[in-house]
Design an enzyme around this catalytic site. Structure first.
Site, PDB file in Angstrom:
ATOM      1  N   LYS A 265      -4.259  -8.214  -7.234  1.00  0.00           N
ATOM      2  CA  LYS A 265      -5.479  -8.726  -6.596  1.00  0.00           C
ATOM      3  C   LYS A 265      -6.712  -7.907  -7.002  1.00  0.00           C
ATOM      4  O   LYS A 265      -6.608  -6.693  -7.165  1.00  0.00           O
ATOM      5  CB  LYS A 265      -5.239  -8.607  -5.094  1.00  0.00           C
ATOM      6  CG  LYS A 265      -6.335  -9.071  -4.211  1.00  0.00           C
ATOM      7  CD  LYS A 265      -5.914  -8.840  -2.762  1.00  0.00           C
ATOM      8  CE  LYS A 265      -7.105  -8.579  -1.905  1.00  0.00           C
ATOM      9  NZ  LYS A 265      -6.851  -7.730  -0.776  1.00  0.00           N
TER      10      LYS A 265
ATOM     11  N   LYS B 298     -11.761  -4.033  -3.880  1.00  0.00           N
ATOM     12  CA  LYS B 298     -12.961  -3.205  -3.976  1.00  0.00           C
ATOM     13  C   LYS B 298     -12.683  -1.716  -4.024  1.00  0.00           C
ATOM     14  O   LYS B 298     -13.507  -0.950  -4.512  1.00  0.00           O
ATOM     15  CB  LYS B 298     -13.944  -3.559  -2.874  1.00  0.00           C
ATOM     16  CG  LYS B 298     -13.420  -3.452  -1.466  1.00  0.00           C
ATOM     17  CD  LYS B 298     -14.516  -3.842  -0.493  1.00  0.00           C
ATOM     18  CE  LYS B 298     -14.070  -4.872   0.510  1.00  0.00           C
ATOM     19  NZ  LYS B 298     -12.847  -4.564   1.222  1.00  0.00           N
TER      20      LYS B 298
ATOM     21  N   LYS C 104       0.847  -1.211   0.000  1.00  0.00           N
ATOM     22  CA  LYS C 104       0.000   0.000   0.000  1.00  0.00           C
ATOM     23  C   LYS C 104       0.867   1.239   0.000  1.00  0.00           C
ATOM     24  O   LYS C 104       0.557   2.239  -0.646  1.00  0.00           O
ATOM     25  CB  LYS C 104      -0.930   0.005   1.214  1.00  0.00           C
ATOM     26  CG  LYS C 104      -1.969  -1.079   1.144  1.00  0.00           C
ATOM     27  CD  LYS C 104      -3.364  -0.591   1.464  1.00  0.00           C
ATOM     28  CE  LYS C 104      -4.373  -1.568   0.897  1.00  0.00           C
ATOM     29  NZ  LYS C 104      -5.535  -1.882   1.496  1.00  0.00           N
TER      30      LYS C 104
HETATM   31  N1  AQP Z   1      -9.322 -10.741  -4.601  1.00  0.00           N
HETATM   32  C1  AQP Z   1      -9.426 -11.509  -3.523  1.00  0.00           C
HETATM   33  N2  AQP Z   1      -9.202 -12.832  -3.601  1.00  0.00           N
HETATM   34  C2  AQP Z   1      -9.303 -13.627  -2.509  1.00  0.00           C
HETATM   35  N3  AQP Z   1      -9.631 -13.171  -1.287  1.00  0.00           N
HETATM   36  C3  AQP Z   1      -9.880 -11.849  -1.162  1.00  0.00           C
HETATM   37  N4  AQP Z   1     -10.222 -11.095  -0.109  1.00  0.00           N
HETATM   38  C4  AQP Z   1     -10.369  -9.811  -0.503  1.00  0.00           C
HETATM   39  N5  AQP Z   1     -10.115  -9.698  -1.818  1.00  0.00           N
HETATM   40  C5  AQP Z   1      -9.795 -10.955  -2.264  1.00  0.00           C
HETATM   41  C6  AQP Z   1     -10.374 -11.635   1.247  1.00  0.00           C
HETATM   42  O1  AQP Z   1     -11.552 -11.125   1.804  1.00  0.00           O
HETATM   43  C7  AQP Z   1     -11.374 -10.914   3.207  1.00  0.00           C
HETATM   44  C8  AQP Z   1     -11.819  -9.537   3.583  1.00  0.00           C
HETATM   45  O2  AQP Z   1     -10.983  -8.611   2.956  1.00  0.00           O
HETATM   46  P1  AQP Z   1     -11.105  -7.078   3.280  1.00  0.00           P
HETATM   47  O3  AQP Z   1     -12.153  -6.495   2.454  1.00  0.00           O
HETATM   48  O4  AQP Z   1     -11.271  -6.884   4.731  1.00  0.00           O
HETATM   49  O5  AQP Z   1      -9.681  -6.534   2.925  1.00  0.00           O
HETATM   50  P2  AQP Z   1      -8.828  -6.617   1.634  1.00  0.00           P
HETATM   51  O6  AQP Z   1      -8.205  -7.967   1.508  1.00  0.00           O
HETATM   52  O7  AQP Z   1      -7.876  -5.471   1.695  1.00  0.00           O
HETATM   53  O8  AQP Z   1      -9.865  -6.419   0.452  1.00  0.00           O
HETATM   54  P3  AQP Z   1      -9.817  -5.385  -0.716  1.00  0.00           P
HETATM   55  O9  AQP Z   1     -11.034  -5.610  -1.551  1.00  0.00           O
HETATM   56  O10 AQP Z   1      -8.483  -5.435  -1.402  1.00  0.00           O
HETATM   57  O11 AQP Z   1     -10.007  -4.032   0.067  1.00  0.00           O
HETATM   58  P4  AQP Z   1      -9.281  -2.649  -0.163  1.00  0.00           P
HETATM   59  O12 AQP Z   1      -9.395  -2.344  -1.625  1.00  0.00           O
HETATM   60  O13 AQP Z   1     -10.013  -1.690   0.704  1.00  0.00           O
HETATM   61  O14 AQP Z   1      -7.853  -2.830   0.316  1.00  0.00           O
HETATM   62  C9  AQP Z   1      -9.908 -11.163   3.512  1.00  0.00           C
HETATM   63  O15 AQP Z   1      -9.772 -12.433   4.089  1.00  0.00           O
HETATM   64  C10 AQP Z   1      -9.264 -11.107   2.167  1.00  0.00           C
HETATM   65  O16 AQP Z   1      -8.113 -11.912   2.106  1.00  0.00           O
END
Ligand code: AQP
Length: 328
Positions: free
Chosen positions: A194, A197, A111
């Site tokens: 990855k 969202k 990040k």
């Molecule tokens: N693309 C992905 N593939 C597999 N697992 C995923 N997770 C998120 N994106 C993927 C899993 O979902 C859980 C919750 O994730 P989160 O929303 O709390 O945080 P994150 O992993 O940071 O998700 P994002 O969508 O990437 O959020 P932003 O964009 O805000 O940083 C976790 O167990 C994660 O592994």
């Protein structure tokens, strides 16, 4: 019964990655574990959020949890910030975490790199400790997470063991549960990163509430290669491998079974099958979501959830404070 704890940040509309990497596991596992699933709003504010959107995302996540099949009689759903003990325990755990440990967290490094030299919050740096608190507060046995969160569960285990060694047995040392297929769903336009969202460009990201038309369009225009063979090879064919992974995860198949099933297909016809699989999975979820989002159910479930978790967390926090010597 063993206990499961996990959560999702309300930083945007939930994606197919959130579904495959997290929610699908919660739904499968909650039948066999005492389940606590929260909306991680305190984690969300580690990056700037708009108040109204944040609140809407929180409500949406709970409605999606329910629409995907989490039974509120079996799973306790709550908003993280409504239980003040997450923050309280987090501070104590921060005082038992080393700087070197946080410096090694790859998600922070990523990040940091992504945002360049823009001001990053301290919260983004220390949030793995808050995550440890989210888990240890409830003596979780297991934590279902995507691949990228595995390192944070490892840190949680280290903090728990360190605390137990110093103060006597206090925390359960949790195990991560990583999905066999779909631990890291990739962006359709840039399959080396990855699916997230909070990405500005949503073309590579399937949102759970996207229309059928949009889903099909996004999958049909997913970046692939010119080889035209349905073979799983993440290094040389990341785009097609990602689509194979999505299909495998949604149909509970092994990667090899998907390769076998679609041997001889061209990319266009394979993509069309993947689009059908995604649409068929999401259609019933979207229908249920529409019923739930405007009902009283979300509020009722959250009220009940927070009442239950505060009692558990308060007892654990008191025990920890007593051991550390805080208060009178
Ligand atoms: N693309 C992905 N593939 C597999 N697992 C995923 N997770 C998120 N994106 C993927 C899993 O979902 C859980 C919750 O994730 P989160 O929303 O709390 O945080 P994150 O992993 O940071 O998700 P994002 O969508 O990437 O959020 P932003 O964009 O805000 O940083 C976790 O167990 C994660 O592994």
């Amino acid at each position: 019964m063993e206990r499961l704890v996990s959560g999702i940040k309300p930083t945007g509309g939930l994606t197919l990655g959130s579904y495959i990497g997290a929610i699908k596991q919660f739904v499968e596992l909650h039948k066999n574990y005492e389940t606590f699933v929260f909306v991680a709003d305190m984690h969300a504010i580690t990056t700037p959020q708009e108040k109204e959107k944040l609140r809407q995302n929180m409500k949406d996540i709970v409605a999606v949890y329910l629409a995907c099949g989490l039974d509120p009689e079996k799973a306790t759903l709550y908003i993280q910030s409504e239980n003040p003990y997450h923050a309280q325990l987090s501070w104590i755990l921060e005082c038992h975490t080393y700087l070197g440990e946080l410096n090694r967290m790859t998600q922070f490094k990523d990040k940091n790199q992504k945002q360049g030299d823009k001001n990053l919050s301290c919260g983004l740096y220390t949030y793995p400790v808050l995550m440890a608190s989210d888990i240890l507060l409830y003596d979780a046995d297991v934590v279902p997470v995507g691949d990228d969160q595995k390192q944070h569960v490892e840190l949680t285990r280290n903090i728990a063991e360190r605390f137990n060694n110093r103060y006597g047995n206090t925390f359960k040392v949790p195990e991560p549960i990583i999905p066999k297929a779909g631990a890291r769903i990739k962006d359709l336009q840039d399959p080396t990163k990855k699916m997230s969202k909070s990405d500005d460009d949503s073309r590579g990201c399937i949102l759970l509430l996207d229309s059928e038309e949009v889903i099909r369009k996004k999958i049909m225009s997913a970046v692939t290669d010119s080889d035209n063979k349905i073979i799983f090879d993440e290094k040389n064919k990341p785009g097609i491998s990602n689509l194979i992974m999505i299909y495998a995860a949604l149909n509970n198949l092994k990667v090899e079974e998907v390769e076998e099933k679609f041997a001889g297909y061209n990319y266009g016809s394979f993509k069309s099958e993947v689009a059908d699989a995604v649409i068929n999975t999401l259609r019933p979820i979207q229908e249920k979501y529409k019923e739930i989002i405007n009902s009283q159910l979300v509020e009722d479930v959250l009220d009940k959830g927070v009442e239950k978790v505060i009692k558990i967390a308060e007892a654990k926090c008191r025990e920890v404070q007593e051991k550390v010597g805080l208060g009178r």
